[in-house]
Design an enzyme around this catalytic site. Structure first.
Site, PDB file in Angstrom:
ATOM      1  N   TYR A 139      -0.109  11.574  20.774  1.00 22.40           N
ATOM      2  CA  TYR A 139       0.995  12.134  21.541  1.00 22.40           C
ATOM      3  C   TYR A 139       1.684  13.311  20.879  1.00 22.40           C
ATOM      4  O   TYR A 139       2.221  14.173  21.567  1.00 22.40           O
ATOM      5  CB  TYR A 139       2.057  11.047  21.791  1.00 22.40           C
ATOM      6  CG  TYR A 139       1.612   9.950  22.714  1.00 22.40           C
ATOM      7  CD1 TYR A 139       1.788  10.052  24.087  1.00 22.40           C
ATOM      8  CD2 TYR A 139       1.002   8.806  22.212  1.00 22.40           C
ATOM      9  CE1 TYR A 139       1.388   9.039  24.951  1.00 22.40           C
ATOM     10  CE2 TYR A 139       0.589   7.786  23.060  1.00 22.40           C
ATOM     11  CZ  TYR A 139       0.780   7.910  24.430  1.00 22.40           C
ATOM     12  OH  TYR A 139       0.363   6.908  25.269  1.00 22.40           O
ATOM     13  N   GLU A 171      -5.295   7.149  25.000  1.00 22.52           N
ATOM     14  CA  GLU A 171      -3.930   7.414  25.476  1.00 22.52           C
ATOM     15  C   GLU A 171      -3.546   8.839  25.108  1.00 22.52           C
ATOM     16  O   GLU A 171      -3.735   9.265  23.969  1.00 22.52           O
ATOM     17  CB  GLU A 171      -2.893   6.470  24.840  1.00 22.52           C
ATOM     18  CG  GLU A 171      -2.875   5.064  25.387  1.00 22.52           C
ATOM     19  CD  GLU A 171      -1.692   4.274  24.843  1.00 22.52           C
ATOM     20  OE1 GLU A 171      -0.662   4.901  24.480  1.00 22.52           O
ATOM     21  OE2 GLU A 171      -1.784   3.044  24.763  1.00 22.52           O
ATOM     22  N   GLU A 208       7.670   0.112  29.062  1.00 17.03           N
ATOM     23  CA  GLU A 208       7.373   0.831  27.824  1.00 17.03           C
ATOM     24  C   GLU A 208       8.183   0.276  26.642  1.00 17.03           C
ATOM     25  O   GLU A 208       9.257   0.752  26.316  1.00 17.03           O
ATOM     26  CB  GLU A 208       7.675   2.321  28.002  1.00 17.03           C
ATOM     27  CG  GLU A 208       6.641   3.079  28.810  1.00 17.03           C
ATOM     28  CD  GLU A 208       5.351   3.325  28.051  1.00 17.03           C
ATOM     29  OE1 GLU A 208       5.356   3.217  26.800  1.00 17.03           O
ATOM     30  OE2 GLU A 208       4.340   3.618  28.703  1.00 17.03           O
ATOM     31  N   TRP A 209       7.644  -0.750  25.980  1.00 21.79           N
ATOM     32  CA  TRP A 209       8.214  -1.247  24.756  1.00 21.79           C
ATOM     33  C   TRP A 209       9.730  -1.447  24.867  1.00 21.79           C
ATOM     34  O   TRP A 209      10.209  -1.994  25.838  1.00 21.79           O
ATOM     35  CB  TRP A 209       7.854  -0.318  23.583  1.00 21.79           C
ATOM     36  CG  TRP A 209       6.389  -0.262  23.318  1.00 21.79           C
ATOM     37  CD1 TRP A 209       5.488   0.633  23.858  1.00 21.79           C
ATOM     38  CD2 TRP A 209       5.611  -1.144  22.505  1.00 21.79           C
ATOM     39  NE1 TRP A 209       4.220   0.364  23.401  1.00 21.79           N
ATOM     40  CE2 TRP A 209       4.263  -0.714  22.570  1.00 21.79           C
ATOM     41  CE3 TRP A 209       5.928  -2.245  21.705  1.00 21.79           C
ATOM     42  CZ2 TRP A 209       3.244  -1.356  21.872  1.00 21.79           C
ATOM     43  CZ3 TRP A 209       4.903  -2.884  21.011  1.00 21.79           C
ATOM     44  CH2 TRP A 209       3.585  -2.435  21.109  1.00 21.79           C
TER      45      TRP A 209
END
Length: 310
Positions: A137, A211, A267-268
């Site tokens: 990312y 990802e 998301e987490w």
């Protein structure tokens, strides 16, 4: 995040890394990772022995990656960038592929780093993997903290993280465009660099990008229209896909790319506030609406298919 800083379950840590009721930040992260690596070897051996011949599948492991750029051209900062990689993705991949931890980790951690038995080393090398899954990312600048004074509570500055301080700015300039997600900076060139790095370090084993994506943090005032008009995500994906193509031209053996993610999801610790999806999800009704990025990506794929086969 789980055993060093204690921010994720099971929330084990010790001072000064975090304030948890249980845990030891200087030993437990390495024990947990060690057991993960051994479990991987067991799973691969079982698949190869019992299922692979019939299913004709392939098996690998997914690792989180980042590009670590030395903040200066000094030897100390260049060595710190190497340590940052060794205490990150190399921590997992080196034992699986070569049967041993990176030398940078061994030199700094000493007895705090668990050892593999001779049989475990043989099993790791025998099992290995058919591909490497890459989650990627962002990038960081890295500053040496082995020979320089740093605050041990800063990210990466401690012994347990290789004395390699992560910074997002150099002389007041960010490594990449800021985003709503505190850990994500847009730096496509880092994607190309990490793929070439992994190509060279791991014999160009086939890679899948498992990802890669851009997160929108939904604030109370954010409208659905604004979330659907996700031009920043398009810019991010366009830049990173160009970088991926460049890495493949450099010889990186990349077999596939998966955007994170098709749909907005949980998301987490962000819960449902952080949206990575190409499709917007109304969590009350579960209605799915394509964002601009979905249309752009569909067109992008179509154009590349035509270019390849025409």
């Amino acid at each position: 995040m789980s055993h060093l800083q204690g921010k994720f379950p099971p929330s084990r840590c010790s001072l000064p890394y975090g304030n948890c009721s249980h845990g030891n930040s200087e030993t437990e992260p390495f024990i947990a990772a060690h057991n993960t690596i051994l479990a991987h070897a067991k799973a691969v051996d079982m698949y190869r022995t019992k299922y692979q011949e019939e299913q004709r599948g392939i098996i690998g492991i997914v690792v989180q990656t980042a590009w670590f750029e030395p903040i200066s051209d000094s030897i100390a900062d260049r060595e710190a960038a190497k340590r940052a990689q060794s205490f990150y993705s190399n921590w997992i991949l080196d034992p699986i592929i070569y049967g041993k931890y990176p030398k940078e980790m061994v030199n700094i951690l000493g007895p705090a780093l668990p050892r593999f038995s001779r049989k475990e080393v043989e099993n790791l090398k025998k099992s290995s993997l058919d591909f490497i899954g890459i989650n990627h990312y962002t990038s960081h600048f890295i500053q040496d903290c082995l020979f320089s004074t740093c605050n041990a509570e800063d990210d990466g500055a401690s012994k347990a993280q290789g004395f390699a301080l992560k910074l997002d700015q150099k002389d007041g300039v960010s490594i990449g465009e800021l985003t709503d997600v505190y850990w994500q900076r847009i730096h496509p060139e880092g994607f190309r660099k990490i793929l070439n790095y992994l190509k060279n370090r791991y014999r160009n084993i086939p890679m899948f990008i498992t990802e890669n994506g851009f997160g929108d943090l939904q604030k109370p005032e954010t409208t659905v229209k604004e979330l659907l008009n996700d031009t920043k995500r398009i810019q991010y994906m366009s830049g990173y896909l160009d970088a991926l193509e460049s890495a493949m031209r450099d010889g990186a053996n990349v077999k596939g790319y998966f955007a994170w993610s098709l749909l907005d999801n949980f998301e987490w610790l962000y819960g449902y506030k952080l949206r990575f999806g190409l499709f917007h999800v109304d969590y009350a009704t579960l209605k799915r609406i394509p964002k601009q990025s979905a249309s752009w990506y569909k067109k992008f794929i179509g154009e590349h298919i035509k270019r390849r086969y025409n």
